[in-house]
Design a protein around this motif. Structure first.
Motif, PDB file in Angstrom:
ATOM      1  N   LEU A 100       0.795  -1.234   0.000  1.00 53.38           N
ATOM      2  CA  LEU A 100       0.000   0.000   0.000  1.00 53.38           C
ATOM      3  C   LEU A 100       0.830   1.289   0.000  1.00 53.38           C
ATOM      4  CD1 LEU A 100      -2.829   1.256   0.056  1.00 53.38           C
ATOM      5  CD2 LEU A 100      -2.788   1.048   2.545  1.00 53.38           C
ATOM      6  N   PRO A 101       1.866   1.438   0.844  1.00 51.85           N
ATOM      7  CA  PRO A 101       2.624   2.710   0.826  1.00 51.85           C
ATOM      8  C   PRO A 101       3.248   3.033  -0.529  1.00 51.85           C
ATOM      9  CG  PRO A 101       3.129   1.468   2.802  1.00 51.85           C
ATOM     10  CD  PRO A 101       2.337   0.549   1.918  1.00 51.85           C
ATOM     11  N   LEU A 102       3.524   2.011  -1.324  1.00 51.44           N
ATOM     12  CA  LEU A 102       4.133   2.248  -2.637  1.00 51.44           C
ATOM     13  C   LEU A 102       3.157   2.945  -3.579  1.00 51.44           C
ATOM     14  CD1 LEU A 102       5.875  -1.215  -3.087  1.00 51.44           C
ATOM     15  CD2 LEU A 102       6.888   0.913  -2.226  1.00 51.44           C
ATOM     16  N   GLU A 103       1.865   2.847  -3.284  1.00 49.26           N
ATOM     17  CA  GLU A 103       0.854   3.516  -4.097  1.00 49.26           C
ATOM     18  C   GLU A 103       0.684   4.982  -3.696  1.00 49.26           C
ATOM     19  OE1 GLU A 103      -2.704   1.201  -3.703  1.00 49.26           O
ATOM     20  OE2 GLU A 103      -1.624  -0.690  -3.976  1.00 49.26           O
ATOM     21  N   ILE A 104       1.357   5.375  -2.608  1.00 52.96           N
ATOM     22  CA  ILE A 104       1.166   6.716  -2.047  1.00 52.96           C
ATOM     23  C   ILE A 104       2.442   7.535  -2.051  1.00 52.96           C
ATOM     24  CG2 ILE A 104       0.464   7.970   0.041  1.00 52.96           C
ATOM     25  CD1 ILE A 104      -1.130   5.397   0.805  1.00 52.96           C
ATOM     26  N   VAL A 105       3.556   6.918  -1.675  1.00 55.11           N
ATOM     27  CA  VAL A 105       4.809   7.639  -1.432  1.00 55.11           C
ATOM     28  C   VAL A 105       5.651   7.723  -2.694  1.00 55.11           C
ATOM     29  CG1 VAL A 105       6.932   7.667  -0.064  1.00 55.11           C
ATOM     30  CG2 VAL A 105       4.798   6.881   0.978  1.00 55.11           C
ATOM     31  N   ALA A 151       3.117  -8.311   9.507  1.00 54.22           N
ATOM     32  CA  ALA A 151       2.813  -7.714   8.204  1.00 54.22           C
ATOM     33  C   ALA A 151       2.799  -6.197   8.287  1.00 54.22           C
ATOM     34  CB  ALA A 151       1.476  -8.241   7.684  1.00 54.22           C
ATOM     35  N   ASN A 152       2.309  -5.678   9.410  1.00 50.66           N
ATOM     36  CA  ASN A 152       2.282  -4.239   9.631  1.00 50.66           C
ATOM     37  C   ASN A 152       3.699  -3.658   9.603  1.00 50.66           C
ATOM     38  OD1 ASN A 152       1.027  -1.756  10.253  1.00 50.66           O
ATOM     39  ND2 ASN A 152       1.337  -2.078  12.446  1.00 50.66           N
ATOM     40  N   LEU A 153       4.656  -4.349  10.203  1.00 55.42           N
ATOM     41  CA  LEU A 153       6.053  -3.905  10.161  1.00 55.42           C
ATOM     42  C   LEU A 153       6.567  -3.898   8.729  1.00 55.42           C
ATOM     43  CD1 LEU A 153       7.528  -5.761  13.274  1.00 55.42           C
ATOM     44  CD2 LEU A 153       7.155  -3.301  13.038  1.00 55.42           C
ATOM     45  N   CYS A 154       6.222  -4.924   7.959  1.00 55.77           N
ATOM     46  CA  CYS A 154       6.637  -4.957   6.553  1.00 55.77           C
ATOM     47  C   CYS A 154       6.079  -3.776   5.783  1.00 55.77           C
ATOM     48  CB  CYS A 154       6.180  -6.262   5.900  1.00 55.77           C
ATOM     49  SG  CYS A 154       6.974  -7.744   6.544  1.00 55.77           S
ATOM     50  N   ARG A 155       4.818  -3.457   6.031  1.00 53.34           N
ATOM     51  CA  ARG A 155       4.185  -2.316   5.353  1.00 53.34           C
ATOM     52  C   ARG A 155       4.904  -1.015   5.712  1.00 53.34           C
ATOM     53  NH1 ARG A 155      -2.090  -1.481   6.437  1.00 53.34           N
ATOM     54  NH2 ARG A 155      -1.255  -1.174   8.546  1.00 53.34           N
ATOM     55  N   ALA A 156       5.331  -0.884   6.965  1.00 56.55           N
ATOM     56  CA  ALA A 156       6.033   0.325   7.391  1.00 56.55           C
ATOM     57  C   ALA A 156       7.419   0.435   6.760  1.00 56.55           C
ATOM     58  CB  ALA A 156       6.160   0.337   8.912  1.00 56.55           C
ATOM     59  N   LEU A 157       7.968  -0.699   6.313  1.00 54.45           N
ATOM     60  CA  LEU A 157       9.347  -0.712   5.816  1.00 54.45           C
ATOM     61  C   LEU A 157       9.457  -0.837   4.305  1.00 54.45           C
ATOM     62  CD1 LEU A 157      10.893  -3.087   8.506  1.00 54.45           C
ATOM     63  CD2 LEU A 157      11.261  -0.624   8.302  1.00 54.45           C
ATOM     64  N   ILE A 158       8.353  -1.087   3.601  1.00 56.75           N
ATOM     65  CA  ILE A 158       8.410  -1.421   2.183  1.00 56.75           C
ATOM     66  C   ILE A 158       9.008  -0.299   1.338  1.00 56.75           C
ATOM     67  CG2 ILE A 158       6.045  -0.620   1.725  1.00 56.75           C
ATOM     68  CD1 ILE A 158       7.796  -3.650   0.097  1.00 56.75           C
ATOM     69  N   HIS A 159       8.855   0.958   1.762  1.00 59.37           N
ATOM     70  CA  HIS A 159       9.365   2.073   0.971  1.00 59.37           C
ATOM     71  C   HIS A 159      10.736   2.547   1.470  1.00 59.37           C
ATOM     72  CE1 HIS A 159       7.285   3.896   4.351  1.00 59.37           C
ATOM     73  NE2 HIS A 159       7.809   5.080   4.088  1.00 59.37           N
ATOM     74  N   ASP A 160      11.437   1.678   2.196  1.00 58.65           N
ATOM     75  CA  ASP A 160      12.786   1.967   2.678  1.00 58.65           C
ATOM     76  C   ASP A 160      12.865   3.278   3.455  1.00 58.65           C
ATOM     77  OD1 ASP A 160      14.037  -0.337   1.635  1.00 58.65           O
ATOM     78  OD2 ASP A 160      14.125   0.588  -0.352  1.00 58.65           O
ATOM     79  N   PRO A 161      12.067   3.434   4.495  1.00 58.98           N
ATOM     80  CA  PRO A 161      12.118   4.683   5.252  1.00 58.98           C
ATOM     81  C   PRO A 161      13.440   4.824   5.998  1.00 58.98           C
ATOM     82  CG  PRO A 161      10.841   3.057   6.456  1.00 58.98           C
ATOM     83  CD  PRO A 161      11.147   2.447   5.122  1.00 58.98           C
ATOM     84  N   ALA A 162      13.924   6.048   6.067  1.00 62.07           N
ATOM     85  CA  ALA A 162      15.119   6.312   6.865  1.00 62.07           C
ATOM     86  C   ALA A 162      14.772   6.416   8.334  1.00 62.07           C
ATOM     87  CB  ALA A 162      15.787   7.605   6.392  1.00 62.07           C
ATOM     88  N   LEU A 163      13.482   6.653   8.629  1.00 56.03           N
ATOM     89  CA  LEU A 163      13.006   6.823   9.997  1.00 56.03           C
ATOM     90  C   LEU A 163      11.798   5.922  10.211  1.00 56.03           C
ATOM     91  CD1 LEU A 163      12.914   8.349  12.738  1.00 56.03           C
ATOM     92  CD2 LEU A 163      11.519  10.097  11.591  1.00 56.03           C
ATOM     93  N   LEU A 164      11.864   5.077  11.242  1.00 52.84           N
ATOM     94  CA  LEU A 164      10.739   4.208  11.579  1.00 52.84           C
ATOM     95  C   LEU A 164      10.175   4.634  12.920  1.00 52.84           C
ATOM     96  CD1 LEU A 164       9.038   1.695  10.903  1.00 52.84           C
ATOM     97  CD2 LEU A 164      10.700   0.340  12.193  1.00 52.84           C
ATOM     98  N   MET A 165       8.873   4.908  12.948  1.00 52.10           N
ATOM     99  CA  MET A 165       8.182   5.353  14.147  1.00 52.10           C
ATOM    100  C   MET A 165       7.265   4.234  14.620  1.00 52.10           C
ATOM    101  SD  MET A 165       9.444   8.416  14.206  1.00 52.10           S
ATOM    102  CE  MET A 165       8.487   9.353  15.388  1.00 52.10           C
ATOM    103  N   LEU A 166       7.431   3.798  15.855  1.00 49.77           N
ATOM    104  CA  LEU A 166       6.672   2.690  16.410  1.00 49.77           C
ATOM    105  C   LEU A 166       5.905   3.176  17.635  1.00 49.77           C
ATOM    106  CD1 LEU A 166       9.545   0.013  16.307  1.00 49.77           C
ATOM    107  CD2 LEU A 166       7.697   0.298  14.632  1.00 49.77           C
ATOM    108  N   ASP A 167       4.584   3.156  17.562  1.00 53.22           N
ATOM    109  CA  ASP A 167       3.745   3.634  18.663  1.00 53.22           C
ATOM    110  C   ASP A 167       3.029   2.442  19.285  1.00 53.22           C
ATOM    111  OD1 ASP A 167       2.264   5.058  20.455  1.00 53.22           O
ATOM    112  OD2 ASP A 167       1.324   6.380  19.003  1.00 53.22           O
ATOM    113  N   GLU A 168       3.574   1.910  20.371  1.00 51.56           N
ATOM    114  CA  GLU A 168       3.010   0.759  21.077  1.00 51.56           C
ATOM    115  C   GLU A 168       2.671  -0.391  20.129  1.00 51.56           C
ATOM    116  OE1 GLU A 168       2.563   0.226  24.265  1.00 51.56           O
ATOM    117  OE2 GLU A 168       2.772   2.174  25.198  1.00 51.56           O
TER     118      GLU A 168
END
Length: 263
Positions: A100-105, A151-168
């Motif tokens: 999904l993030p690849l369709e946005i970012v 899977a949620n972690l994969c979605r957060a990482l699919i666009h190779d973010p330089a910054l990962l934010m994890l809220d609980e």
């Protein structure tokens, strides 16, 4: 003060006016590039507000927020985010949710149609890395809570973010699954090297995963302690049962208890 994420003298009030709620006041925090930072503190101290500031979803009334050397004036495209609720779209397969993030970012959105095969392989590789090989065609309702969070972690990482934010991100899981995902997160950070900010109420989680733990005061939130965690990496899960580890957990708990009492 200079780092990959800099928050300087932040003041933020919810609601505005004389009856507004002062959430943060005099908050200073610097996260170095590639560092894994954890933020802990009493409930309502502004931990999640800090996340919104660092990703550009909110603006402070005063003070400055910088990410990668640039002042934040809007949503930060180099950030990936994962929350306690995976919020996977039920009509999309696991693989489609990860994509999904690849369709946005940008620039991925622009390149997706021409390079779809490569992106699909990247998503499959991430799923394999977190133990979900072969589950890409399953729908969210066919996965356990722990699997959805992987899977949620994969979605957060699919666009190779330089910054990962994890809220609980692991707060809703049972203790055994939570420890499994701590180890997944440990290995992902070691392999990818992204800067990470974790907001959590779980002090064991913070000490196990982080290079530094920031303790916040009660509202209005500010940093009252920066605790360097010096256990060598990679950290085995058995470390969390050792005396030296639990001494740090109890030290942090003491600071939070004092902050609550002073509120």
């Amino acid at each position: 003060m200079s780092g990959f994420v800099d928050l300087r003298n932040i003041r933020l009030t919810y609601g505005g006016g004389p009856d507004g709620t002062l959430a943060l006041d005099g908050l200073d925090m610097t996260i170095r590039k590639g560092e894994f930072a954890a933020v802990v503190g009493p409930s309502g101290c502004g931990k999640s507000t800090l996340m919104k500031l660092a990703t550009g979803l909110m603006r402070p009334q005063s003070g400055t927020v910088e990410v990668a050397g640039k002042e934040v004036n809007g949503p930060v495209s180099i950030a990936g985010m994962a929350f306690q609720n995976p919020s996977m779209l039920p009509w999309r397969t696991t693989l489609q949710n990860v994509m999904l993030p690849l369709e946005i970012v940008q620039p991925h959105r622009r390149k997706l149609s021409k390079e779809r095969a490569a992106y699909l392989q990247k998503a499959e590789d991430l799923l394999s890395l977190v133990g979900l090989k072969g589950f890409g065609e399953k729908f969210p309702w066919q996965l356990s809570g722990g699997m959805q969070q992987r899977a949620n972690l994969c979605r957060a990482l699919i666009h190779d973010p330089a910054l990962l934010m994890l809220d609980e991100p692991f707060g809703a899981l049972d203790a055994f699954t939570r420890e499994e995902l701590w180890q997944v997160m440990r290995d992902l950070h070691a392999e990818k090297g992204f800067t990470t900010i974790l907001v959590t109420h779980d002090l064991r989680e913070a000490v196990y995963l982080a290079d530094r733990v920031f303790v916040m005061s009660a509202r209005p939130g500010r940093v009252i302690l920066e605790k360097q965690i010096t256990f060598p990496r990679p950290r085995p899960i058995d470390l969390t049962y050792e005396a030296d580890f639990n001494d740090i957990v109890h030290e942090l708990r003491g600071y939070i208890a004092e902050a609550r009492a002073a509120a």
